[in-house]
Design a protein around this motif. Structure first.
Motif, mmCIF file in Angstrom:
data_model
loop_
_atom_site.group_PDB
_atom_site.id
_atom_site.type_symbol
_atom_site.label_atom_id
_atom_site.label_comp_id
_atom_site.label_asym_id
_atom_site.label_seq_id
_atom_site.Cartn_x
_atom_site.Cartn_y
_atom_site.Cartn_z
ATOM 1 N N ALA A 1 0.831 -1.212 0.000
ATOM 2 C CA ALA A 1 0.000 0.000 0.000
ATOM 3 C C ALA A 1 0.862 1.257 0.000
ATOM 4 O O ALA A 1 0.610 2.209 -0.743
ATOM 5 N N LEU B 1 1.060 4.056 -2.947
ATOM 6 C CA LEU B 1 0.670 5.444 -2.650
ATOM 7 C C LEU B 1 1.769 6.439 -3.006
ATOM 8 O O LEU B 1 1.504 7.504 -3.561
ATOM 9 N N VAL C 1 -15.684 -2.712 0.701
ATOM 10 C CA VAL C 1 -14.762 -1.783 0.022
ATOM 11 C C VAL C 1 -13.863 -2.538 -0.955
ATOM 12 O O VAL C 1 -13.701 -2.134 -2.114
ATOM 13 N N ILE D 1 -13.733 -2.199 -5.095
ATOM 14 C CA ILE D 1 -12.500 -1.901 -5.833
ATOM 15 C C ILE D 1 -12.234 -2.994 -6.866
ATOM 16 O O ILE D 1 -11.864 -2.716 -8.007
ATOM 17 N N TRP E 1 -3.834 4.061 -6.766
ATOM 18 C CA TRP E 1 -4.566 4.405 -5.547
ATOM 19 C C TRP E 1 -5.556 3.302 -5.179
ATOM 20 O O TRP E 1 -5.727 2.985 -3.995
ATOM 21 N N ILE F 1 -5.411 1.350 -1.673
ATOM 22 C CA ILE F 1 -6.525 1.295 -0.723
ATOM 23 C C ILE F 1 -6.870 -0.152 -0.389
ATOM 24 O O ILE F 1 -7.051 -0.508 0.780
ATOM 25 N N LEU G 1 -4.150 -1.590 1.751
ATOM 26 C CA LEU G 1 -4.227 -0.987 3.082
ATOM 27 C C LEU G 1 -5.324 -1.646 3.913
ATOM 28 O O LEU G 1 -5.113 -1.987 5.081
ATOM 29 N N VAL G 2 -6.480 -1.857 3.307
ATOM 30 C CA VAL G 2 -7.591 -2.497 4.021
ATOM 31 C C VAL G 2 -7.236 -3.937 4.383
ATOM 32 O O VAL G 2 -7.417 -4.370 5.526
#
Length: 195
Positions: A41, A45, A146, A150, A167, A171, A174-175
């Motif tokens: 992640a 980013l 989420v 995605i 991105w 995300i 990250l989740v």
């Protein structure tokens, strides 16, 4: 009376040892997978302008390691049914992303999207099967939604821009990383309480 307690205490000590050993295996495996996802992640980013090939290789490496850990867990603990298929799917998708990044970007994004759909569905299923009073049940449900969204975006619109793709992957990673680290920390607490 004291003689009756000895077999019970011995049995309890053996069960505690087996459960402690199993919890120890689970929590560190989840922690490693979570930290790898968080590293992915951060890379996605902070380097969105990096070539798509490098980004796919990073995703492929993560998915490959995730699959290998799933297979290790499946064979080490004898729970082949629950972990074998997700592990094999992750290994195949990871190998494609890692060793054939020259495929068209749309095809690779579709593959990543399918993997994210699978991960999101797994989170939703795990949340649905968890204890109804679990305070993290709603969190896992939201994270699964989420990640699934995605994944759908990447499957339906794989031609989006490189920064948007970066991105979206960041995300999702990250989740996934947050969920895995959270689970690892909770299992570690259970293991400490059990001691």
């Amino acid at each position: 009376m004291a003689l009756d307690k000895e077999p019970l205490q011995s049995s309890a000590a053996g069960t505690r040892f087996q459960l402690n050993d199993r919890l120890g295996d689970i929590w560190w495996s989840l922690m490693i997978r979570g930290l790898l996802a968080l590293a992915l992640a951060i890379a996605a980013l902070f380097w969105p302008q990096a070539t798509l090939s490098l980004l796919f290789r990073l995703v492929g490496l993560y998915v490959l390691l995730d699959g290998a850990l799933n297979l290790l867990w499946a064979f080490r603990n004898g729970e082949v049914g629950a972990y074998l298929v997700p592990g094999l799917i992750s290994l195949i998708i990871g190998a494609v992303l890692l060793f054939w990044p020259s495929m068209t970007g749309k095809l690779l994004l579709t593959i990543v999207g399918i993997w994210l759909l699978f991960q999101g569905a797994s989170l939703l299923l795990a949340a649905r099967q968890s204890y109804p009073g679990d305070p993290d049940r709603g969190l896992f449900m939201k994270m699964g939604i989420v990640i699934t969204i995605i994944g759908l975006v990447l499957v339906i619109w794989p031609g989006t821009g490189m920064v948007a793709i970066s991105w979206a992957i960041a995300i999702a990673a990250l989740v996934i990383g947050a969920v895995l680290v959270l689970l690892a920390l909770r299992l570690r607490q259970v293991e400490k309480r059990f001691d």
